[in-house]
Scaffold this motif. Structure first.
Motif, mmCIF file in Angstrom:
data_model
loop_
_atom_site.group_PDB
_atom_site.id
_atom_site.type_symbol
_atom_site.label_atom_id
_atom_site.label_comp_id
_atom_site.label_asym_id
_atom_site.label_seq_id
_atom_site.Cartn_x
_atom_site.Cartn_y
_atom_site.Cartn_z
ATOM 1 N N PHE A 263 -20.178 -1.176 -10.101
ATOM 2 C CA PHE A 263 -19.320 -2.107 -9.360
ATOM 3 C C PHE A 263 -17.847 -2.015 -9.771
ATOM 4 O O PHE A 263 -16.956 -1.999 -8.925
ATOM 5 C CB PHE A 263 -19.797 -3.542 -9.559
ATOM 6 N N ALA A 264 -17.595 -1.965 -11.068
ATOM 7 C CA ALA A 264 -16.209 -2.046 -11.551
ATOM 8 C C ALA A 264 -15.537 -0.685 -11.685
ATOM 9 O O ALA A 264 -14.320 -0.592 -11.552
ATOM 10 C CB ALA A 264 -16.169 -2.766 -12.901
ATOM 11 N N PHE A 265 -16.311 0.364 -11.972
ATOM 12 C CA PHE A 265 -15.720 1.665 -12.242
ATOM 13 C C PHE A 265 -15.980 2.680 -11.136
ATOM 14 O O PHE A 265 -15.056 3.250 -10.569
ATOM 15 C CB PHE A 265 -16.225 2.226 -13.571
ATOM 16 N N TYR A 266 -17.257 2.893 -10.821
ATOM 17 C CA TYR A 266 -17.567 4.002 -9.913
ATOM 18 C C TYR A 266 -17.215 3.696 -8.461
ATOM 19 O O TYR A 266 -16.964 4.621 -7.680
ATOM 20 C CB TYR A 266 -19.045 4.385 -10.020
ATOM 21 N N THR A 267 -17.193 2.450 -8.077
ATOM 22 C CA THR A 267 -16.915 2.100 -6.684
ATOM 23 C C THR A 267 -15.586 2.667 -6.189
ATOM 24 O O THR A 267 -15.472 3.120 -5.042
ATOM 25 C CB THR A 267 -16.934 0.573 -6.494
ATOM 26 N N THR A 268 -14.566 2.647 -7.052
ATOM 27 C CA THR A 268 -13.267 3.200 -6.659
ATOM 28 C C THR A 268 -13.374 4.689 -6.349
ATOM 29 O O THR A 268 -12.823 5.175 -5.356
ATOM 30 C CB THR A 268 -12.220 2.971 -7.768
ATOM 31 N N THR A 269 -14.095 5.421 -7.196
ATOM 32 C CA THR A 269 -14.311 6.853 -6.952
ATOM 33 C C THR A 269 -15.113 7.068 -5.670
ATOM 34 O O THR A 269 -14.799 7.956 -4.870
ATOM 35 C CB THR A 269 -15.055 7.491 -8.145
ATOM 36 N N TYR A 270 -16.141 6.264 -5.466
ATOM 37 C CA TYR A 270 -16.971 6.367 -4.266
ATOM 38 C C TYR A 270 -16.132 6.111 -3.013
ATOM 39 O O TYR A 270 -16.229 6.852 -2.024
ATOM 40 C CB TYR A 270 -18.096 5.338 -4.350
ATOM 41 N N GLY A 271 -15.301 5.079 -3.068
ATOM 42 C CA GLY A 271 -14.498 4.718 -1.906
ATOM 43 C C GLY A 271 -13.421 5.730 -1.577
ATOM 44 O O GLY A 271 -13.181 6.032 -0.402
ATOM 45 N N THR A 272 -12.775 6.278 -2.606
ATOM 46 C CA THR A 272 -11.676 7.212 -2.365
ATOM 47 C C THR A 272 -12.180 8.629 -2.085
ATOM 48 O O THR A 272 -11.685 9.306 -1.181
ATOM 49 C CB THR A 272 -10.711 7.235 -3.558
ATOM 50 N N SER A 273 -13.161 9.083 -2.858
ATOM 51 C CA SER A 273 -13.624 10.471 -2.730
ATOM 52 C C SER A 273 -14.649 10.658 -1.621
ATOM 53 O O SER A 273 -14.617 11.662 -0.896
ATOM 54 C CB SER A 273 -14.229 10.951 -4.058
ATOM 55 N N TYR A 274 -15.572 9.705 -1.483
ATOM 56 C CA TYR A 274 -16.670 9.866 -0.518
ATOM 57 C C TYR A 274 -16.347 9.240 0.841
ATOM 58 O O TYR A 274 -16.609 9.832 1.887
ATOM 59 C CB TYR A 274 -17.945 9.234 -1.084
ATOM 60 N N LEU A 275 -15.749 8.032 0.806
ATOM 61 C CA LEU A 275 -15.442 7.352 2.063
ATOM 62 C C LEU A 275 -14.058 7.704 2.594
ATOM 63 O O LEU A 275 -13.754 7.443 3.754
ATOM 64 C CB LEU A 275 -15.555 5.834 1.879
ATOM 65 N N GLY A 276 -13.205 8.266 1.717
ATOM 66 C CA GLY A 276 -11.880 8.682 2.152
ATOM 67 C C GLY A 276 -10.910 7.541 2.383
ATOM 68 O O GLY A 276 -9.970 7.659 3.169
ATOM 69 N N LEU A 277 -11.106 6.431 1.683
ATOM 70 C CA LEU A 277 -10.235 5.270 1.826
ATOM 71 C C LEU A 277 -9.185 5.248 0.714
ATOM 72 O O LEU A 277 -9.320 5.934 -0.302
ATOM 73 C CB LEU A 277 -11.065 3.984 1.789
ATOM 74 N N GLY A 278 -8.161 4.422 0.882
ATOM 75 C CA GLY A 278 -7.130 4.279 -0.141
ATOM 76 C C GLY A 278 -7.642 3.503 -1.336
ATOM 77 O O GLY A 278 -8.489 2.609 -1.190
ATOM 78 N N ASP A 279 -7.123 3.809 -2.515
ATOM 79 C CA ASP A 279 -7.602 3.152 -3.730
ATOM 80 C C ASP A 279 -7.189 1.686 -3.814
ATOM 81 O O ASP A 279 -7.822 0.885 -4.498
ATOM 82 C CB ASP A 279 -7.118 3.903 -4.976
ATOM 83 N N SER A 280 -6.121 1.288 -3.122
ATOM 84 C CA SER A 280 -5.626 -0.090 -3.225
ATOM 85 C C SER A 280 -6.650 -1.107 -2.731
ATOM 86 O O SER A 280 -6.733 -2.222 -3.253
ATOM 87 C CB SER A 280 -4.320 -0.243 -2.438
ATOM 88 N N VAL A 281 -7.448 -0.728 -1.740
ATOM 89 C CA VAL A 281 -8.473 -1.635 -1.212
ATOM 90 C C VAL A 281 -9.455 -2.015 -2.315
ATOM 91 O O VAL A 281 -9.781 -3.198 -2.516
ATOM 92 C CB VAL A 281 -9.244 -0.971 -0.045
ATOM 93 N N PHE A 282 -9.904 -1.039 -3.069
ATOM 94 C CA PHE A 282 -10.912 -1.268 -4.099
ATOM 95 C C PHE A 282 -10.303 -1.924 -5.342
ATOM 96 O O PHE A 282 -10.943 -2.761 -5.983
ATOM 97 C CB PHE A 282 -11.600 0.055 -4.443
ATOM 98 N N VAL A 283 -9.087 -1.538 -5.673
ATOM 99 C CA VAL A 283 -8.409 -2.159 -6.809
ATOM 100 C C VAL A 283 -8.206 -3.647 -6.557
ATOM 101 O O VAL A 283 -8.490 -4.493 -7.413
ATOM 102 C CB VAL A 283 -7.051 -1.475 -7.078
ATOM 103 N N ASN A 284 -7.748 -4.002 -5.349
ATOM 104 C CA ASN A 284 -7.498 -5.404 -5.025
ATOM 105 C C ASN A 284 -8.787 -6.206 -4.898
ATOM 106 O O ASN A 284 -8.854 -7.361 -5.331
ATOM 107 C CB ASN A 284 -6.700 -5.503 -3.714
ATOM 108 N N ALA A 285 -9.806 -5.601 -4.323
ATOM 109 C CA ALA A 285 -11.095 -6.286 -4.195
ATOM 110 C C ALA A 285 -11.706 -6.537 -5.571
ATOM 111 O O ALA A 285 -12.277 -7.611 -5.834
ATOM 112 C CB ALA A 285 -12.053 -5.452 -3.349
ATOM 113 N N THR A 286 -11.575 -5.570 -6.454
ATOM 114 C CA THR A 286 -12.068 -5.722 -7.820
ATOM 115 C C THR A 286 -11.323 -6.836 -8.538
ATOM 116 O O THR A 286 -11.913 -7.613 -9.298
ATOM 117 C CB THR A 286 -11.912 -4.396 -8.593
#
Length: 431
Positions: A263-286
């Motif tokens: 939840f806290a660490f790998y999700t950012t990698t999953y979102g940016t590398s696999y889903l192709g989204l910007g990292d700010s979405v996951f950083v802010n949600a976290t």
């Protein structure tokens, strides 16, 4: 003892309770501040900074391997500082762990990259992480015990959960500082901007040391010291006398660390590398999830003095089992609102498990072996849990090309935890 003397003892105990509580929260905050910084930079900066001769997948694996090494070193730190904590005192161990943690964090911020010193860069980074892991192996149990043992029979569960607040606080602080320097440094973030948050940890360490130097040894440890109950080799005594508590404590708590690693660490990698989204979405949600989890930790910590923390931990694992699949379903929608919802609920569930974890583990051992027993148990579940979670998640996604493979991994650990909880035996003794 006359009334005046009793009143003085009561006042002194309340003062030490406050100092112990603040010290434990601050120490845990510093510990997790660094780990969150590393986890974030592992997703954003480190693969191309320290492993530039490798393809992206290999570089990510190597980055998370150095992350895992910090966890692998924790049991050694638990044995070392557990020995000091059970033989000499909680305070000595806590001062040492804080100094070592702070020094290593600053060194990461000063470390040249692969382009400057070649292969020496990832090697030095690995050594720093190993030493840091040793220090953290003593920080968590020491923080929990110094807080719990200064508590009373009415609030000991709540006091034991206070260090757990350091997780969301460290995440909030680390995320906020990272976001600030991403904005402030702009395109220079990958060259020097990422370094500043690591170096700034020296301020937190200085404040922490001032507080800890004003901390006294706990009454329960002092009684054990007076009775000369100190074992020669505490970690040997733990495995010899309490093997069931260690094994059940590790397996019943591993799911919370796996969940947090995802939840806290790998999700950012999953979102940016696999889903192709910007990292700010996951950083802010976290960040939002961490803020919410503070309230949940306070609540469950309070309830743990009314209801068995073991029951709360079991309830949290049931929620985790139910949320593992919906979590990745919501992430896969690529909808910002649903991603926020997924991460916030995930943090609430993790906080429900994380708060009672401390009293469950610490109260499984007697005073004279509590530091070593808690350290060994907590750190072993960290190694097989959070330490390997990002690495295993990276492998599962590569092999199955689906986040649901990671869901299955989380669910498996939750089932193991629920079964193992049946063998956990805890009780708060009057000390």
């Amino acid at each position: 003892m006359n009334n005046l003397a009793k009143e003085k003892v009561s006042v002194d105990q309340k003062k030490q309770q406050r100092i112990a509580g603040i010290s434990s929260v601050l120490g845990s905050t510093i510990e997790w501040y660094d780990f969150f910084l590393y986890g974030t930079m592992a997703a954003l900066v480190f693969p191309h900074l320290f492993f530039t001769n490798n393809d992206p997948y290999t570089a990510t694996l190597l980055t998370f391997t150095t992350y895992a090494i910090g966890y692998i070193a924790r049991p050694l730190g638990g044995i070392l500082f557990g020995h000091l904590g059970d033989r000499i005192g909680r305070k000595v161990s806590l001062v040492a762990t804080l100094v070592i943690m702070g020094t290593m964090t600053v060194l990461i911020g000063l470390l040249p990259g692969y382009g400057q010193i070649g292969l020496a860069a990832p090697i030095i980074l690995t050594v720093i992480r190993f030493v840091q892991g040793i220090a953290i192996g003593g920080e968590w149990p020491g923080s929990v015990l110094i807080s719990m043992e200064w508590g009373t029979n009415k609030n000991r569960g709540f006091m034991a959960t206070l260090p757990q607040i350091g997780v969301p606080l460290g995440l909030i602080l680390g995320t906020a500082v990272t976001s600030l320097f991403i904005s402030f440094s702009g395109d220079s973030f990958h060259t020097w901007g990422w370094r500043v948050p690591f170096i700034l940890s020296v301020v937190l360490v200085a404040v922490g040391l001032v507080i800890r130097f004003n901390l006294l040894e706990t009454p329960s440890f002092q009684k054990a010291l007076d009775k000369k109950e100190m074992p020669k080799l505490p970690f040997v005594s733990v495995f010899k006398e309490y093997p069931k508590q260690v094994v059940s404590g590790v397996l019943s708590n591993v799911s919370s660390d796996v969940a947090f690693g995802v939840f806290a660490f790998y999700t950012t990698t999953y979102g940016t590398s696999y889903l192709g989204l910007g990292d700010s979405v996951f950083v802010n949600a976290t960040l939002v999830g961490a803020i919410v989890s503070i309230c949940v930790i306070f609540l469950t910590g309070y309830i743990s003095d009314k209801i068995s923390p073991k029951r709360i931990l079991g309830f949290g694992n049931v929620l985790l089992l139910l949320w593992a699949i919906p979590y990745f379903s919501l992430l896969n929608t690529k909808s910002v609102g649903l991603i926020f919802l997924a991460i916030i609920i995930a943090f609430i569930i993790h906080a429900t498990m994380w708060a009672p974890l401390a009293p469950v583990i610490a109260s499984s051992f007697p005073t004279h072996l509590r530091f070593s027993g808690s350290a060994i148990t907590f750190m072993l579940r960290s190694v097989i849990g959070g330490g390997l979670a990002p690495l295993i998640s990276t492998f599962l996604l590569k092999e199955f090309d689906s986040g649901y493979a990671i869901s299955a991994y989380i669910m498996l650990t939750a089932v193991i935890a629920l079964i193992s909880l049946k063998f956990v035996n805890i009780k708060f003794q009057k000390e």
